[in-house]
Write an enzyme that holds these catalytic residues in place. Structure first.
Site, short mmCIF file in Angstrom:
data_model
loop_
_atom_site.label_atom_id
_atom_site.label_comp_id
_atom_site.label_asym_id
_atom_site.label_seq_id
_atom_site.Cartn_x
_atom_site.Cartn_y
_atom_site.Cartn_z
N ASN A 45 21.75 25.42 -48.55
CA ASN A 45 22.90 26.64 -48.02
C ASN A 45 22.81 27.43 -48.25
OD1 ASN A 45 24.96 27.30 -46.47
ND2 ASN A 45 26.17 25.92 -46.50
N LYS B 290 24.37 29.95 -47.01
CA LYS B 290 26.39 30.54 -46.93
C LYS B 290 25.53 32.21 -46.44
CE LYS B 290 28.19 26.30 -48.65
NZ LYS B 290 29.29 26.13 -49.94
N HIS C 49 29.82 22.31 -41.06
CA HIS C 49 29.95 22.95 -41.98
C HIS C 49 31.53 23.09 -41.74
CE1 HIS C 49 30.80 24.65 -46.07
NE2 HIS C 49 29.63 24.04 -46.20
N GLU D 206 33.20 24.90 -43.87
CA GLU D 206 34.22 26.61 -43.86
C GLU D 206 33.76 26.87 -42.07
OE1 GLU D 206 30.98 27.36 -46.41
OE2 GLU D 206 31.73 26.52 -47.86
N GLU E 56 30.25 15.98 -46.71
CA GLU E 56 31.15 16.79 -47.74
C GLU E 56 32.26 17.04 -47.84
OE1 GLU E 56 27.45 20.33 -48.12
OE2 GLU E 56 28.66 20.34 -46.30
N GLY F 56 32.52 23.58 -53.46
CA GLY F 56 32.08 25.10 -54.42
C GLY F 56 33.36 24.88 -55.29
N SER G 256 28.98 20.33 -54.41
CA SER G 256 28.62 20.89 -56.31
C SER G 256 27.80 19.53 -56.82
CB SER G 256 30.21 20.38 -56.46
OG SER G 256 31.63 21.70 -56.41
P1 PGA Z 1 28.84 23.42 -52.99
O1 PGA Z 1 28.12 23.67 -51.46
O2 PGA Z 1 27.33 22.55 -53.60
O3 PGA Z 1 29.01 25.29 -54.09
O4 PGA Z 1 29.54 23.02 -53.50
C1 PGA Z 1 27.16 22.41 -50.89
C2 PGA Z 1 28.14 23.38 -48.96
O5 PGA Z 1 28.61 23.92 -48.50
O6 PGA Z 1 26.60 22.99 -48.01
#
Ligand code: PGA
Length: 251
Positions: free
Chosen positions: A9, A11, A95, A97, A167, A173, A213
């Site tokens: 992803n 983003k 997601h 976010e 997740e 993140g 992460s």
């Molecule tokens: P990250 O993000 O690997 O940077 O923690 C994962 C995601 O948001 O799908």
């Protein structure tokens, strides 16, 4: 045996030239014998680039979001038909976010999942609890609510290809990964929930990815858990080298 699916992803990262570089490096570095299905999810603006560069590649691509209507007066939105016309096979839906920054509700996410399925896009349906929810001990309740609401009114046959991505919000993140035991426990819970809601055969075949992460250092341990069928990778997918190592860990 469920096939591992590793999705990146991106983003809101990479303009056209950055996208060309990253996809080119991934293509160059991908071991042709890899057992995993590999997916990249660039921003909308780079999907055409992905389409061009991945034409003869085993790497699949998809979008990070979509609206549920097929066309109309929805300024700034992208429809499933538009994604199909760019050759997308996948779309990330729900997601964290999107849920937190853009206030997406379970109900909206449910409409998007239905629309994606209707238009032959495979949803990567994201769920997960916040740190506060985990500390309160309601992780399973939150995940159950998100799964039940997100899949409301969707039949077993329609779920043939849907992917669930667990997740934990506190791990996204932040550099904090769930331990493989913490992740496995929730994955097993979700699989049992799918069995209760649908059937044992769907529960046995549905892909449940872990995200939050994931990096080369922890990928192998996470991916070796019996109920973790892949990874949804954010930060570590932006460098070809680390994304390729995660793909390698799935083998
Ligand atoms: P990250 O993000 O690997 O940077 O923690 C994962 C995601 O948001 O799908």
């Amino acid at each position: 045996m469920r096939k591992k699916i590793i999705a990146g992803n991106w983003k809101m990262n990479n303009d056209i030239s950055g996208s060309i570089n990253l996809i080119t490096e991934l293509k160059k570095g991908l071991n042709e014998k890899t057992n995993a299905t590999v997916i990249v999810c660039p921003p909308f603006t780079s999907l055409e680039t992905a389409q061009t560069l991945l034409k003869d590649s085993t790497i699949k691509y998809g979008a990070q979001n979509m609206y549920y209507e097929e066309s109309g007066a929805f300024t700034g939105e992208i429809s499933p038909l538009m994604l199909k016309s760019l050759g997308c096979d996948y779309v990330i839906i729900g997601h964290s976010e999107r849920r937190t920054i853009f206030n997406e509700s379970d109900e909206l996410i449910n409409k998007k999942i239905k629309s994606a399925i209707k238009n032959n896009l495979i949803p990567i349906f994201c769920i997960g609890e916040t740190l506060e929810e985990r500390e309160k001990g309601i992780t399973f309740d939150i995940c159950e609510r998100q799964v039940r609401n997100g899949l409301e009114g969707i039949s077993e046959t329609e779920l043939d290809n849907l992917i669930i991505a667990y997740e934990p919000v506190w791990a996204i993140g932040t550099g904090k990964t769930a331990t493989s035991q913490q992740a496995e426990e929730v994955h097993l819970f979700i699989r049992n929930l799918i069995e209760k809601m649908y059937s044992k055969s769907l529960a046995e075949k549905i892909i449940i990815q872990y995200g939050g992460s994931v990096k080369p250092e922890n990928a192998k341990e996470l991916l070796s858990q019996p109920n973790i069928d892949g990874a949804l990778v954010g930060g570590a997918c932006l460098k070809a080298d680390s994304f390729l190592k995660i793909i390698e860990a799935a083998n």
